[in-house]
Scaffold this motif. Structure first.
Motif, PDB file in Angstrom:
ATOM      1  N   PRO A   1       0.827  -1.207   0.000  1.00 26.75           N
ATOM      2  CA  PRO A   1       0.000   0.000   0.000  1.00 26.75           C
ATOM      3  C   PRO A   1       0.866   1.263   0.000  1.00 26.75           C
ATOM      4  O   PRO A   1       1.896   1.326   0.678  1.00 26.75           O
ATOM      5  CB  PRO A   1      -0.809  -0.121   1.293  1.00 26.75           C
ATOM      6  CG  PRO A   1      -0.837  -1.584   1.586  1.00 26.75           C
ATOM      7  CD  PRO A   1       0.481  -2.113   1.119  1.00 26.75           C
ATOM      8  N   GLN A   2       0.438   2.239  -0.764  1.00 25.45           N
ATOM      9  CA  GLN A   2       1.207   3.480  -0.818  1.00 25.45           C
ATOM     10  C   GLN A   2       1.086   4.266   0.480  1.00 25.45           C
ATOM     11  O   GLN A   2       1.843   5.214   0.703  1.00 25.45           O
ATOM     12  CB  GLN A   2       0.754   4.318  -2.020  1.00 25.45           C
ATOM     13  CG  GLN A   2       1.141   3.650  -3.339  1.00 25.45           C
ATOM     14  CD  GLN A   2       0.706   4.443  -4.561  1.00 25.45           C
ATOM     15  OE1 GLN A   2      -0.150   5.317  -4.487  1.00 25.45           O
ATOM     16  NE2 GLN A   2       1.282   4.114  -5.707  1.00 25.45           N
ATOM     17  N   SER A   3       0.192   3.839   1.338  1.00 26.45           N
ATOM     18  CA  SER A   3       0.097   4.454   2.663  1.00 26.45           C
ATOM     19  C   SER A   3       1.150   3.907   3.624  1.00 26.45           C
ATOM     20  O   SER A   3       1.314   4.432   4.731  1.00 26.45           O
ATOM     21  CB  SER A   3      -1.302   4.233   3.247  1.00 26.45           C
ATOM     22  OG  SER A   3      -1.602   2.850   3.314  1.00 26.45           O
ATOM     23  N   ALA A   4       1.848   2.850   3.210  1.00 22.42           N
ATOM     24  CA  ALA A   4       2.866   2.257   4.082  1.00 22.42           C
ATOM     25  C   ALA A   4       4.117   3.127   4.093  1.00 22.42           C
ATOM     26  O   ALA A   4       4.613   3.546   3.041  1.00 22.42           O
ATOM     27  CB  ALA A   4       3.213   0.850   3.595  1.00 22.42           C
ATOM     28  N   ASN A   5       4.646   3.384   5.280  1.00 19.82           N
ATOM     29  CA  ASN A   5       5.940   4.056   5.380  1.00 19.82           C
ATOM     30  C   ASN A   5       7.059   3.046   5.195  1.00 19.82           C
ATOM     31  O   ASN A   5       6.932   1.876   5.561  1.00 19.82           O
ATOM     32  CB  ASN A   5       6.082   4.741   6.742  1.00 19.82           C
ATOM     33  CG  ASN A   5       5.440   6.108   6.763  1.00 19.82           C
ATOM     34  OD1 ASN A   5       5.597   6.899   5.840  1.00 19.82           O
ATOM     35  ND2 ASN A   5       4.676   6.386   7.819  1.00 19.82           N
ATOM     36  N   THR A   6       8.164   3.505   4.622  1.00 26.35           N
ATOM     37  CA  THR A   6       9.373   2.707   4.485  1.00 26.35           C
ATOM     38  C   THR A   6      10.515   3.436   5.166  1.00 26.35           C
ATOM     39  O   THR A   6      10.433   4.644   5.442  1.00 26.35           O
ATOM     40  CB  THR A   6       9.737   2.481   3.009  1.00 26.35           C
ATOM     41  OG1 THR A   6      10.167   3.731   2.426  1.00 26.35           O
ATOM     42  CG2 THR A   6       8.543   1.949   2.216  1.00 26.35           C
ATOM     43  N   PHE A   7      11.600   2.729   5.415  1.00 32.00           N
ATOM     44  CA  PHE A   7      12.743   3.415   6.011  1.00 32.00           C
ATOM     45  C   PHE A   7      13.342   4.424   5.039  1.00 32.00           C
ATOM     46  O   PHE A   7      14.001   5.383   5.452  1.00 32.00           O
ATOM     47  CB  PHE A   7      13.802   2.406   6.470  1.00 32.00           C
ATOM     48  CG  PHE A   7      14.658   1.823   5.375  1.00 32.00           C
ATOM     49  CD1 PHE A   7      15.826   2.453   4.971  1.00 32.00           C
ATOM     50  CD2 PHE A   7      14.310   0.630   4.768  1.00 32.00           C
ATOM     51  CE1 PHE A   7      16.627   1.913   3.969  1.00 32.00           C
ATOM     52  CE2 PHE A   7      15.105   0.081   3.774  1.00 32.00           C
ATOM     53  CZ  PHE A   7      16.261   0.715   3.368  1.00 32.00           C
TER      54      PHE A   7
END
Length: 519
Positions: free
Chosen positions: A78-84
């Motif tokens: 999901p594009q709502s997911a944050n990544t490092f």
């Protein structure tokens, strides 16, 4: 004080032992070996999931597939997911990805699983996400020129996309390839493959020359990007992702016949198993009946001669990648940033590669697909060491953030490996998830759902809905051919490990977002 840069080098479907620094007697990887000499090689490093898309999403989020949502190939992050990478970008880093991403589907084929489910008026448990999830899809790259990806793409401001594998690689690479080769149609026509004597499944001698193959493209694009950082004071994070040595087996040019199949030894044979588990039995039956998989992505069993051929061709792809990594590292040195850059090397999952006469990857839980290479080469860390503690792809995100001096977001499930480098203790146990997207390897009623618990001594694997399971003593039975799941003397061990597995599974609950008010 100069901020630390990061360069991540990742391969696709790379058996952990297939590096010179890991002790492989044949494969030549001098550039990767030098990275290991410059840093720490983790010899007990395991995936969060032995599947491309879920594990890549776990690498970027530091979270399990059951939590971040990309549970099996064909799903999407999901594009709502944050990544490092989002965290690094917010902290002022220049962020770039060059090569394979695979956080979104990159084929145009419809999924074949779950077709027996009859939806009602509302089809899914979640409302549709309005995000653009076709940015890796092949039709985006059909037109001439260069398709512009909407950025930031999971935290990346610069995206140079390579999709798929072998001579069918797509994305920005495909657009470049067509511009460079006026005869591109002939080069992609399977009827024009070069002469060879290999007969193993998926061996194909591509007429694409080395300089037009995607490994060379990724090397050159990464080197150019690094050169552009030479005069910049901005710290950078560069993710360089090679689609090989994933099948098909088609190294170009000199890499095709660089290795002789006769120089390779097939590992643990099928016949070594005292009680082959059902997925292995099923695959053996398919082999004896002369049946090939329905699609090229399904694990299959092969005779020794064909396995050795595939090994030789895989070795050619690995050495080509090693040569490309040498070029990327030379560009890093030329940029003047080498001494201020942490370099990581890993892979998204392994390959059976002859383990029990199997090839590729699948639902059967084995170290050959769960364990991957991982090297941390840090100017400020120990050099030339081997770390044998249990560690996971989940740990990459928090380790990079820790090294950058940045706090991770709430809900991250990995742990920083930096304390281990200073002599601290690693994990006592580790969870690995596997979720299939189709009915394979004998799982007929539903796609396989597998949870594996690793400790220093034991491997326990539980298959949802099955009356059988697997328990192996990693010390007494390193090849894992004696399944003691049903042996009465091991029932106390099994019970203890089942309880520990239960606690691990409970602990994967998504803690994010936090409550913002009292009830």
């Amino acid at each position: 004080m100069t901020q630390t840069n990061f360069l991540v080098l990742i391969t696709d479907q790379h058996h952990a032992d297939w590096l010179g620094c890991s002790g492989h007697p044949v494969v030549k990887t001098p550039n990767i070996d030098r990275l290991a000499q410059r840093g720490v090689r983790f010899s007990n490093f395991n995936v969060a999931s032995p599947v491309c898309m879920p594990n890549r999403a776990s690498l970027f989020t530091g979270r399990y597939p059951s939590v971040h949502g990309l549970r099996y190939n064909g799903c999407l992050l999901p594009q709502s997911a944050n990544t490092f990478v989002d965290v690094l970008r917010q902290a002022g880093y220049a962020t770039a990805t060059i090569g394979k991403s695979h956080l979104q589907p990159f084929t145009a084929r419809d999924a074949t699983s779950f077709k027996d489910f009859e939806a009602g008026v509302i089809e899914e448990a979640w409302k549709p996400d309005a995000g653009d999830y076709g940015q890796e899809a092949p039709d985006r790259y059909d037109a001439a020129g260069r398709y512009t990806i909407r950025t930031p793409y999971y935290g990346f401001d610069h995206v140079d996309m390579v999709t798929a594998h072998g001579d069918r690689a797509g994305g920005h690479y495909q657009q470049w390839f067509k511009e460079q080769a006026p005869n591109w149609r002939e080069l992609l026509d399977r009827a024009n493959q070069l002469p060879h004597t290999y007969t193993c499944y998926q061996a194909y001698r591509t007429p694409i020359p080395e300089e037009l193959y995607h490994t060379s493209y990724i090397r050159n694009q990464a080197a150019d990007w690094l050169c552009r950082q030479a005069d910049s004071e901005q710290p950078f994070f560069l993710f360089v992702s090679f689609p090989d040595p994933h099948h098909p087996f088609n190294p170009p040019g000199k890499y095709w016949d660089m290795y002789d199949p006769e120089n390779f030894t097939v590992g643990t044979p099928y016949s070594a198993h005292t009680a082959p588990p059902p997925p292995l039995q099923y695959t053996r039956e398919q082999f004896e009946q002369g049946r090939l998989p329905e699609t090229p992505q399904i694990a299959f069993m092969a005779e020794d001669r064909h396995i050795r051929e595939a090994m030789a061709l895989s070795a050619g792809m690995i050495t080509m990648i090693d040569d490309a990594i040498g070029g990327v590292l030379e560009a890093l040195k030329q940029s003047g940033k080498y001494d201020d850059t942490v370099v990581l090397f890993t892979s998204d999952h392994g390959d059976y590669l002859g383990d029990s006469n199997l090839m590729l990857k699948g639902a059967w839980a084995r170290p050959s697909i769960n364990r991957v290479p991982f090297i941390w080469a840090d100017p400020r860390a120990p050099r030339g060491l081997e770390d044998t503690a249990l560690s996971s792809t989940l740990d990459i995100a928090p380790t990079i953030l820790d090294r950058a001096g940045l706090r991770p977001y709430f809900g991250i499930q990995g742990r920083s490996l930096l304390p281990q480098l200073g002599g601290g203790h690693g994990r006592e146990e580790l969870l690995i998830e596997f979720n299939d997207s189709g009915y394979r390897m004998g799982f007929m009623n539903s796609p396989a759902r597998v949870r594996t618990l690793l400790t220093d001594r034991w491997q326990l694997s539980v298959y949802h809905g099955q009356r059988w399971g697997e328990l192996y003593d990693r010390h007494a039975d390193p090849q894992q051919v004696n399944n003691v799941w049903d042996v009465p003397d091991y029932h106390p061990v099994r019970s203890e490990l089942m309880e520990r597995l239960m606690h691990q599974v409970i602990g994967t609950m998504d803690e994010s977002p936090r409550a913002n008010r009292q009830a």
